[in-house]
Design an enzyme around this catalytic site. Structure first.
Site, mmCIF file in Angstrom:
data_model
loop_
_atom_site.group_PDB
_atom_site.id
_atom_site.type_symbol
_atom_site.label_atom_id
_atom_site.label_comp_id
_atom_site.label_asym_id
_atom_site.label_seq_id
_atom_site.Cartn_x
_atom_site.Cartn_y
_atom_site.Cartn_z
ATOM 1 C CE LYS A 142 0.712 1.823 3.458
ATOM 2 N NZ LYS A 142 1.926 2.520 4.010
ATOM 3 C CE1 TYR A 225 -1.752 -0.008 7.837
ATOM 4 C CE2 TYR A 225 -0.449 1.901 7.064
ATOM 5 C CZ TYR A 225 -0.495 0.640 7.053
ATOM 6 O OH TYR A 225 0.628 0.030 6.735
HETATM 7 P P1 NAD Z 1 12.466 2.007 2.279
HETATM 8 O O1 NAD Z 1 12.903 3.233 1.666
HETATM 9 O O2 NAD Z 1 12.954 1.437 3.452
HETATM 10 O O3 NAD Z 1 12.654 0.747 1.293
HETATM 11 C C1 NAD Z 1 12.532 1.096 -0.369
HETATM 12 C C2 NAD Z 1 13.194 0.125 -1.220
HETATM 13 O O4 NAD Z 1 13.227 0.594 -2.590
HETATM 14 C C3 NAD Z 1 14.956 0.172 -0.941
HETATM 15 O O5 NAD Z 1 15.156 -1.138 -1.142
HETATM 16 C C4 NAD Z 1 15.399 0.821 -1.883
HETATM 17 O O6 NAD Z 1 16.673 0.526 -2.366
HETATM 18 C C5 NAD Z 1 14.325 0.645 -3.022
HETATM 19 N N1 NAD Z 1 14.495 1.453 -4.194
HETATM 20 C C6 NAD Z 1 14.460 1.276 -5.747
HETATM 21 N N2 NAD Z 1 14.597 2.262 -6.406
HETATM 22 C C7 NAD Z 1 14.593 3.293 -5.349
HETATM 23 C C8 NAD Z 1 14.628 4.677 -5.707
HETATM 24 N N3 NAD Z 1 14.592 5.284 -6.740
HETATM 25 N N4 NAD Z 1 14.446 5.530 -4.675
HETATM 26 C C9 NAD Z 1 14.447 4.883 -3.345
HETATM 27 N N5 NAD Z 1 14.314 3.482 -3.130
HETATM 28 C C10 NAD Z 1 14.439 2.864 -3.982
HETATM 29 O O7 NAD Z 1 10.945 1.880 2.282
HETATM 30 P P2 NAD Z 1 9.842 0.852 3.090
HETATM 31 O O8 NAD Z 1 9.561 1.601 4.383
HETATM 32 O O9 NAD Z 1 10.652 -0.368 3.103
HETATM 33 O O10 NAD Z 1 8.564 0.961 2.205
HETATM 34 C C11 NAD Z 1 8.361 0.250 0.696
HETATM 35 C C12 NAD Z 1 7.006 0.199 0.445
HETATM 36 O O11 NAD Z 1 6.254 -0.450 1.545
HETATM 37 C C13 NAD Z 1 6.056 1.491 0.285
HETATM 38 O O12 NAD Z 1 5.244 1.332 -0.517
HETATM 39 C C14 NAD Z 1 5.518 1.550 1.951
HETATM 40 O O13 NAD Z 1 4.407 2.392 1.588
HETATM 41 C C15 NAD Z 1 5.326 0.268 2.174
HETATM 42 N N6 NAD Z 1 5.060 -0.213 3.531
HETATM 43 C C16 NAD Z 1 4.074 -0.932 3.889
HETATM 44 C C17 NAD Z 1 3.933 -1.189 5.416
HETATM 45 C C18 NAD Z 1 2.851 -1.973 6.016
HETATM 46 O O14 NAD Z 1 2.779 -2.234 7.153
HETATM 47 N N7 NAD Z 1 2.039 -2.610 5.087
HETATM 48 C C19 NAD Z 1 4.931 -0.507 6.300
HETATM 49 C C20 NAD Z 1 6.014 -0.021 5.733
HETATM 50 C C21 NAD Z 1 6.119 0.313 4.318
#
Ligand code: NAD
Length: 380
Positions: A142, A225
């Site tokens: 999401k 949420y």
């Molecule tokens: P994060 O920034 O920690 O991770 C993002 C990942 O994408 C990294 O591995 C990064 O290297 C990669 N990536 C690839 N291309 C990129 C770019 N151009 N710029 C930045 N990163 C790039 O983020 P996260 O917290 O892991 O979130 C990722 C997704 O998961 C989002 O869509 C977020 O909304 C979702 N999320 C959902 C929940 C949940 O409870 N369901 C919780 C946290 C995050």
């Protein structure tokens, strides 16, 4: 000949009338009598995780250890060293590590059934569509995408490819939120009248959530949420939206996205929802559903762990005892079951699209300072 008591003890039984002070001491058969062995599922779905960021490394990869029907078999990352290390930690054959350039070669990889898109929001649509076209089923984090049009394209791509698309609304797969939904359907607190929700956190820079180009923003990240809960608790779609946002010009990390957004949803039934979300307020993730005979309070409501449900009636308040589950394992098991056994997921692309329509209306309402109507039906 064993005595009667030792026979029962060996079978893990206690004789009726046995003195409580006289139980067997050493475990019979050299193992605890209440040991539950794991079942061995006939098949498991094979998963590729795309994007090895905080959520993937801290929550999703460990959750495979709690899943029955899902196992990690492939990774996609732009950082080869990181991917090799994660692969080694989870027993994934490094031949199944892909980059964003080699992503489409997954088409020929029979060791991948499902692709889990855990990328910045702005990349969800592209990689979901590419994975569907490569013949894989997709679980997408999401928010589903950044626009309503992207959501429609993703749903269409799934239909064309004959593959399943699910949005990762983990709270639909855990017992606390499921119990609230059931209690609301059973009118446990009477007819629903109002709903209030907050999802607030402090988000320091740098973070994908603060970049407009990456699809960030408090509504997209945490406010969603509240939107999703207002919809699943009422079982209805909002008819109208109002919103205010705060963009502090003197705080550099909020030069592209608002710091806080408050919004209201009006449902045709008369239920009114008021919600707030922020990247600049201490963590608070809760909601309360008010009915004519009482209210349901879930606080925290949106966290990974430690949810607490209270039912309040005029006669008093009671906290509900439920056994919590790992949200990510539960949703991965659900989607694996759908893929292995041909079921439709509980939170398909249409769920993500419904939330995206509300997000777009909130943005318009905040920008124009006007109430924004939402037409009742929106065929994908
Ligand atoms: P994060 O920034 O920690 O991770 C993002 C990942 O994408 C990294 O591995 C990064 O290297 C990669 N990536 C690839 N291309 C990129 C770019 N151009 N710029 C930045 N990163 C790039 O983020 P996260 O917290 O892991 O979130 C990722 C997704 O998961 C989002 O869509 C977020 O909304 C979702 N999320 C959902 C929940 C949940 O409870 N369901 C919780 C946290 C995050």
């Amino acid at each position: 000949m064993p005595t009667r008591r030792s026979f029962l003890a060996a079978a893990g039984l206690t004789a009726a009338g046995a003195r409580a002070a006289d139980p067997p001491l050493a475990p019979p058969d050299r193992q605890p009598p209440d040991l539950v062995l794991p079942d061995v599922p006939a098949r498991q779905a094979k998963w590729a995780v795309v994007g090895l960021g905080k959520l993937a490394i801290e929550e999703i990869m460990p959750a495979f250890g709690r899943a029955r029907l899902a196992k990690p078999t492939a990774l996609v990352s732009g950082h080869p060293d990181k991917a090799r290390r994660v692969a080694a930690a989870y027993g994934i054959d490094p031949r199944h590590i892909y980059s964003y350039d080699t992503f489409d070669r997954m088409r020929d990889d029979a060791d991948i059934d499902v692709v889990y898109v855990v990328l910045p929001n702005s990349m969800h649509a592209e990689y979901t569509v590419r994975a569907l076209r490569a013949g894989k089923h997709v679980l997408c984090e999401k928010p589903m995408a950044t626009t309503v049009a992207e959501c429609r394209d993703m749903i269409a791509a799934g239909r064309e490819a004959g593959r399943k698309l699910m949005i990762a609304y983990r709270l639909r797969y855990e017992p606390f939120n499921q119990t609230v939904i059931r209690l609301c359907r059973e009118k446990a607190v009477g007819e629903l009248r109002t709903f209030e929700a907050s999802n607030n956190q402090v988000t320091p820079a740098p973070n994908i959530r603060l970049s407009r180009a990456l699809g960030g923003g408090p509504v997209q990240d945490v406010g969603i949420y509240c939107i999703n809960a207002a919809r699943y608790v009422t079982g209805q779609e909002p008819a109208e939206v109002t919103a205010f946002e705060h963009r502090p010009r003197d705080i550099a990390r909020f030069r592209e996205v608002p710091a806080s957004v408050a919004f209201q949803l009006r449902f045709a039934s008369g239920v009114l929802a008021h919600c707030d979300c922020s990247f600049d307020a201490a963590e608070s993730r809760r909601y309360r559903v008010h009915g004519t005979d009482g209210f349901l309070d879930l606080d925290p409501a949106f966290s990974y762990r430690g949810l607490r449900l209270t039912v309040a009636k005029p006669s008093g308040r009671e906290q509900v005892s439920l056994t919590e589950v790992n949200h990510f394992a539960a949703e991965m098991d659900h989607f694996s079951d759908c893929v292995l056994n041909g079921h439709d997921p509980r939170t398909p692309g249409e769920e993500g699209l419904a939330d995206m329509r509300v997000i777009a209306a909130i943005e318009e309402a905040a920008r124009t300072n006007r109430a924004v109507p939402l037409p009742p039906a929106d065929p994908a």
